[in-house]
Design a protein around this motif. Structure first.
Motif, PDB file in Angstrom:
ATOM      1  N   ASP A  49       0.098   3.582   1.907  1.00 39.82           N
ATOM      2  CA  ASP A  49      -1.204   4.263   1.937  1.00 39.82           C
ATOM      3  C   ASP A  49      -1.618   4.715   0.541  1.00 39.82           C
ATOM      4  N   LYS A  50      -0.649   5.190  -0.238  1.00 39.82           N
ATOM      5  CA  LYS A  50      -0.942   5.596  -1.619  1.00 39.82           C
ATOM      6  C   LYS A  50      -1.406   4.395  -2.452  1.00 39.82           C
ATOM      7  N   ILE A  51      -0.763   3.263  -2.224  1.00 40.88           N
ATOM      8  CA  ILE A  51      -1.141   2.038  -2.952  1.00 40.88           C
ATOM      9  C   ILE A  51      -2.570   1.634  -2.586  1.00 40.88           C
ATOM     10  N   GLN A  52      -2.884   1.679  -1.295  1.00 37.99           N
ATOM     11  CA  GLN A  52      -4.237   1.306  -0.858  1.00 37.99           C
ATOM     12  C   GLN A  52      -5.293   2.242  -1.426  1.00 37.99           C
ATOM     13  N   LEU A  53      -4.971   3.517  -1.510  1.00 35.09           N
ATOM     14  CA  LEU A  53      -5.913   4.486  -2.084  1.00 35.09           C
ATOM     15  C   LEU A  53      -6.216   4.123  -3.536  1.00 35.09           C
ATOM     16  N   ARG A  54      -5.184   3.783  -4.276  1.00 35.26           N
ATOM     17  CA  ARG A  54      -5.370   3.384  -5.676  1.00 35.26           C
ATOM     18  C   ARG A  54      -6.159   2.086  -5.789  1.00 35.26           C
ATOM     19  N   SER A  55      -5.899   1.142  -4.899  1.00 35.27           N
ATOM     20  CA  SER A  55      -6.597  -0.150  -4.955  1.00 35.27           C
ATOM     21  C   SER A  55      -8.091   0.027  -4.695  1.00 35.27           C
ATOM     22  N   LYS A  56      -8.435   0.921  -3.780  1.00 31.53           N
ATOM     23  CA  LYS A  56      -9.856   1.201  -3.505  1.00 31.53           C
ATOM     24  C   LYS A  56     -10.531   1.836  -4.715  1.00 31.53           C
ATOM     25  N   GLN A  57      -9.804   2.707  -5.410  1.00 31.55           N
ATOM     26  CA  GLN A  57     -10.344   3.311  -6.628  1.00 31.55           C
ATOM     27  C   GLN A  57     -10.571   2.252  -7.705  1.00 31.55           C
ATOM     28  N   MET A 215      -7.307  -6.889  -5.412  1.00 33.53           N
ATOM     29  CA  MET A 215      -7.344  -5.619  -4.667  1.00 33.53           C
ATOM     30  C   MET A 215      -7.850  -5.836  -3.237  1.00 33.53           C
ATOM     31  N   THR A 216      -8.792  -6.742  -3.074  1.00 38.31           N
ATOM     32  CA  THR A 216      -9.278  -7.069  -1.732  1.00 38.31           C
ATOM     33  C   THR A 216      -8.162  -7.710  -0.907  1.00 38.31           C
ATOM     34  N   THR A 217      -7.416  -8.621  -1.528  1.00 41.24           N
ATOM     35  CA  THR A 217      -6.281  -9.252  -0.844  1.00 41.24           C
ATOM     36  C   THR A 217      -5.236  -8.211  -0.470  1.00 41.24           C
ATOM     37  N   LEU A 218      -4.927  -7.331  -1.418  1.00 41.30           N
ATOM     38  CA  LEU A 218      -3.938  -6.280  -1.164  1.00 41.30           C
ATOM     39  C   LEU A 218      -4.354  -5.423   0.020  1.00 41.30           C
ATOM     40  N   ASP A 219      -5.600  -4.993   0.034  1.00 39.86           N
ATOM     41  CA  ASP A 219      -6.099  -4.159   1.140  1.00 39.86           C
ATOM     42  C   ASP A 219      -5.997  -4.881   2.474  1.00 39.86           C
ATOM     43  N   SER A 220      -6.378  -6.149   2.487  1.00 43.67           N
ATOM     44  CA  SER A 220      -6.355  -6.925   3.728  1.00 43.67           C
ATOM     45  C   SER A 220      -4.931  -7.103   4.243  1.00 43.67           C
TER      46      SER A 220
END
Length: 230
Positions: A49-57, A215-220
């Motif tokens: 979740d922390k990684i996803q938060l950073r990726s969105k930023q 980042m889009t790939t990571l989130d998905s």
């Protein structure tokens, strides 16, 4: 088109980086001192979740960079032409989405697949981290705001990389050092054809596209992990 071809020839983007993580690169031979010592991970999902938060930023900041560049670029169509022409060459030497592409076609995955996914993502994040450093080496006085945003993205990438290592360390897995990932080589500039600021814009937009794509790939991938991992 002749000028475009010559300009691209002098840019020489790509420095022979490995597209995939080789077996030898999976072993950390040198401590790159990027991360502090790791504590025990109590919940892997919290770290993800922390990684996803950073990726969105990072995605938001990358969009800000692109808007800033095109709002001041006098020849936006020409800029887009160069970026489009060069992207295919950049992607040939950039890390691949092999594991993540396979992930999207599977109904479920095991721990080994999860580790492979994380290792691939870690390698790509390291590549992007190094590529940002290459762009920041220009020190273009007209691009202070853009460079400041890239520096902010670099901090977020560092957090992502260290969080990924934290998870890999929990599974007693090794990872590649940042230096092993290579980078997109922006050192050979076509100054004879365009201003340094224009070249900086071309490279910055290319990097923004790479960042947004990964980042889009990571989130998905991370979004689908909870329902697929067994």
């Amino acid at each position: 088109m002749l000028i475009l071809f010559l300009f691209v020839h002098f840019l020489l983007i790509g420095d022979g980086n490995a597209k995939n993580l080789t077996d030898s690169a999976k072993v950390t031979t040198v401590n790159d001192h990027l991360c502090r010592r790791f504590s025990t991970v109590l919940c892997v999902k919290d770290v993800l979740d922390k990684i996803q938060l950073r990726s969105k930023q990072i995605i938001r900041t990358a969009l800000d960079i692109e808007k800033e560049i095109f709002s001041h670029e006098r020849t936006p169509d020409m800029l887009n032409q160069y970026v489009h022409f060069l992207m295919a060459q950049v992607e040939e030497s950039a890390p691949t989405h092999q594991q993540s592409s396979q992930f999207f076609h599977l109904n479920n995955i095991d721990k080994n697949m999860f580790i492979n996914l994380l290792t691939e993502m870690h390698f790509a994040m390291s590549y992007l981290y190094n590529s940002i450093n290459s762009v920041l080496e220009y020190n273009d006085i007209f691009k202070i705001k853009v460079d400041k945003n890239f520096s902010y993205i670099r901090v977020n990438l560092e957090e992502i990389i260290c969080n990924m290592r934290h998870i890999l360390d929990t599974y007693s897995c090794k990872w590649s050092s940042v230096d092993q990932a290579g980078h997109t080589n922006f050192t050979n500039l076509g100054k004879d054809f365009r201003s340094p600021t224009f070249v900086h814009n071309v490279h910055s937009v290319i990097l923004v596209k790479l960042l947004r794509g990964w980042m889009t790939t990571l989130d998905s991938v991370f979004y689908g992990l909870e329902s697929k991992i067994i």
